[in-house]
Design a protein around this motif. Structure first.
Motif, PDB file in Angstrom:
ATOM      1  N   ALA A  75       6.563  -8.348   9.181  1.00  0.00           N
ATOM      2  CA  ALA A  75       7.401  -8.864   8.090  1.00  0.00           C
ATOM      3  C   ALA A  75       7.107  -8.172   6.765  1.00  0.00           C
ATOM      4  N   SER A  76       5.833  -7.976   6.468  1.00  0.00           N
ATOM      5  CA  SER A  76       5.461  -7.328   5.204  1.00  0.00           C
ATOM      6  C   SER A  76       5.305  -5.822   5.352  1.00  0.00           C
ATOM      7  N   GLY A  77       5.344  -5.341   6.609  1.00  0.00           N
ATOM      8  CA  GLY A  77       5.157  -3.909   6.853  1.00  0.00           C
ATOM      9  C   GLY A  77       3.773  -3.439   6.480  1.00  0.00           C
ATOM     10  N   SER A  78       2.776  -4.279   6.726  1.00  0.00           N
ATOM     11  CA  SER A  78       1.431  -3.934   6.268  1.00  0.00           C
ATOM     12  C   SER A  78       0.387  -4.208   7.329  1.00  0.00           C
ATOM     13  N   MET A  79      -0.796  -3.680   7.094  1.00  0.00           N
ATOM     14  CA  MET A  79      -1.973  -3.935   7.920  1.00  0.00           C
ATOM     15  C   MET A  79      -3.196  -3.770   7.032  1.00  0.00           C
ATOM     16  N   VAL A  80      -4.311  -4.265   7.488  1.00  0.00           N
ATOM     17  CA  VAL A  80      -5.569  -4.095   6.764  1.00  0.00           C
ATOM     18  C   VAL A  80      -6.431  -3.130   7.564  1.00  0.00           C
ATOM     19  N   VAL A  81      -6.800  -2.030   6.924  1.00  0.00           N
ATOM     20  CA  VAL A  81      -7.573  -0.980   7.589  1.00  0.00           C
ATOM     21  C   VAL A  81      -8.941  -0.905   6.930  1.00  0.00           C
ATOM     22  N   ASP A  82      -9.951  -1.336   7.644  1.00  0.00           N
ATOM     23  CA  ASP A  82     -11.326  -1.360   7.141  1.00  0.00           C
ATOM     24  C   ASP A  82     -11.404  -2.033   5.766  1.00  0.00           C
ATOM     25  N   GLY A  83     -10.682  -3.119   5.635  1.00  0.00           N
ATOM     26  CA  GLY A  83     -10.726  -3.907   4.408  1.00  0.00           C
ATOM     27  C   GLY A  83      -9.732  -3.503   3.343  1.00  0.00           C
ATOM     28  N   ILE A  84      -8.999  -2.411   3.550  1.00  0.00           N
ATOM     29  CA  ILE A  84      -8.021  -1.932   2.570  1.00  0.00           C
ATOM     30  C   ILE A  84      -6.611  -2.212   3.087  1.00  0.00           C
ATOM     31  N   ARG A  85      -5.798  -2.876   2.274  1.00  0.00           N
ATOM     32  CA  ARG A  85      -4.419  -3.140   2.680  1.00  0.00           C
ATOM     33  C   ARG A  85      -3.603  -1.850   2.612  1.00  0.00           C
ATOM     34  N   VAL A  86      -2.881  -1.575   3.690  1.00  0.00           N
ATOM     35  CA  VAL A  86      -2.005  -0.405   3.754  1.00  0.00           C
ATOM     36  C   VAL A  86      -0.600  -0.907   4.060  1.00  0.00           C
ATOM     37  N   ARG A  87       0.312  -0.614   3.156  1.00  0.00           N
ATOM     38  CA  ARG A  87       1.696  -1.062   3.325  1.00  0.00           C
ATOM     39  C   ARG A  87       2.582   0.146   3.599  1.00  0.00           C
ATOM     40  N   PHE A  88       3.539  -0.010   4.525  1.00  0.00           N
ATOM     41  CA  PHE A  88       4.391   1.094   4.941  1.00  0.00           C
ATOM     42  C   PHE A  88       5.841   0.834   4.536  1.00  0.00           C
ATOM     43  N   LEU A  89       6.443   1.842   3.897  1.00  0.00           N
ATOM     44  CA  LEU A  89       7.849   1.794   3.503  1.00  0.00           C
ATOM     45  C   LEU A  89       8.646   2.654   4.481  1.00  0.00           C
ATOM     46  N   ARG A  90       9.813   2.146   4.914  1.00  0.00           N
ATOM     47  CA  ARG A  90      10.551   2.855   5.962  1.00  0.00           C
ATOM     48  C   ARG A  90      12.030   3.034   5.631  1.00  0.00           C
ATOM     49  N   GLU A  91      12.377   3.006   4.355  1.00  0.00           N
ATOM     50  CA  GLU A  91      13.794   3.017   4.005  1.00  0.00           C
ATOM     51  C   GLU A  91      14.307   4.353   3.478  1.00  0.00           C
TER      52      GLU A  91
END
Length: 410
Positions: A75-91
């Protein structure tokens, strides 16, 4: 502070790996510009694994580590990688359409390799670096050399090319908004030739040439294909899996932007691609004018120049070794722009015969000053080998250092 990353290919993904480890930025916003796989779980799968560097968690913490990607959310297009939030844009793929302002991103690293002309306006039909600033970014760093379509236009005042540890301070935060981090090859080459210029001076270096034996890149074909319409290079469409492929490099042109003294030195750069995933080699050949009297330049002197430069370099970007390496040995070597293999350094001294009567502009009065009108000038040819991990170790780490240094001034 958030960091924007445009593109998620080889350099883009490894840039994420670096920054989740470094933890300078509080969040990473990655623009993919298109739908990928079936869900964000597939993006997490791609992020976690790498055919060259292994699994992300083992790269970060060793083979006993556990996976570090959590909270994968479609829903948010995100994940947490080793404690850092990474958000992905796909538009959006065009930089001007990416809403960096909405994401509160002020600094963007463009790793696509597609937007390299700093003179293009934001609304250029094919997209442009300046489009990122139209979308809200204050500054843009590109992981490639500038390529200006119109050769008659000067470099814009707000654009600069830097190689960390060589001309780091050419970046002026008050002026520059677009920064090229050069290429992996230029980065290695600059660190190889700068110590020689510092020691001998540019006037003593008569000429130089280099050949890079370069790992495969994503621009090459897995299997033979027909060349694209209008393409002249009939090698780029050949299979990278079982060929040594002659190609070109712009390292010589970019090097002059990084080391202005290279304008005084005749220089040629060549490149071949070989079927390995990473780990490349520069063979640098330098012709040095000897003193007319005195001892010739020895191999030990050349190696000592590099030993000293490596030991005294403030950032540790230049490495020196007397060990015998193969390409896989240097993959992942941290913050190593160039690794000089002193074991292979060699040199030869010979005399160049010059007939003074054939020198244009030298009149008879000038010739009369010389007892012998045939003179012999000693010239030493030195060959130096420099390894570089053209992805993570020798390039992405330098790119990340440049990124952090710019962010610290914002």
């Amino acid at each position: 502070m958030k960091l924007g990353i445009n593109g998620f290919g080889r350099i883009g993904k490894l840039t994420v790996w670096h920054h989740v480890s470094r933890k300078f930025f509080s969040e990473l916003v990655v623009n993919l510009g298109r739908d990928v796989g079936q869900s964000i779980d597939d993006i997490a799968h791609y992020t976690e694994r790498d055919s060259t560097y292994g699994a992300l968690h083992t790269f970060l913490y060793g083979h006993t580590a556990k996976p570090v990607i959590k909270d994968v959310d479609e829903a948010s297009g995100s994940m947490v990688v080793d404690g850092i939030r990474v958000r992905f844009l796909r538009e959006h793929r065009n930089p001007k359409d990416i809403d960096w302002a909405q994401e509160a991103v002020r600094l963007v690293v463009d790793t696509t390799g597609k937007f390299c002309d700093p003179t293009f306006p934001p609304d250029h039909p094919g997209g442009a670096l300046r489009g990122h600033m139209e979308g809200g970014a204050d500054k843009v760093i590109i992981s490639a050399p500038f390529k200006m379509k119109d050769k008659g236009i000067s470099m814009p005042e707000d654009a600069v090319t830097t190689v960390m540890g060589v001309n780091t301070d050419d970046y002026d935060p008050r002026i520059h908004r677009i920064v090229s981090n050069a290429s992996c090859t230029t980065t290695c080459l600059a660190h190889m030739i700068k110590p020689l210029i510092n020691y001998f001076g540019p006037k003593k270096i008569l000429s130089a040439s280099m050949a890079t034996v370069h790992a495969s890149t994503g621009s090459q074909e897995v299997l033979d294909r027909l060349p694209g319409a209008g393409k002249k290079d009939l090698r780029k469409n050949r299979s990278v899996m079982n060929n040594i492929i002659l190609t070109t490099t712009g390292a010589a042109d970019t090097l002059r932007l990084v080391i202005p003294e290279m304008e005084q030195i005749g220089f040629i750069a060549e490149s071949v691609r070989v079927p390995v995933t990473s780990g490349s080699l520069i063979i640098l050949v330098v012709n040095l004018q000897e003193e007319l009297t005195g001892e010739p330049i020895k191999r030990d002197l050349i190696n000592q120049i590099y030993r000293k430069a490596a030991a005294e370099g403030p950032n540790g970007y230049l490495h020196y070794t007397d060990k015998q390496n193969v390409s896989v040995d240097i993959i992942g070597r941290p913050r190593a722009a160039a690794i000089i293999e002193g074991h292979e350094t060699h040199r030869r001294t010979a005399e160049v015969t010059i007939d003074l009567k054939k020198i244009p502009g030298l009149d008879k009065n000038g010739l009369s000053m010389f007892k012998d009108q045939i003179i012999r000038v000693p010239v030493t040819q030195a060959v130096i080998y420099g390894w570089y991990d053209n992805e993570m170790g020798g390039y992405v780490n330098m790119l990340a250092d440049r990124t952090v240094s710019i962010a610290e001034d914002m």
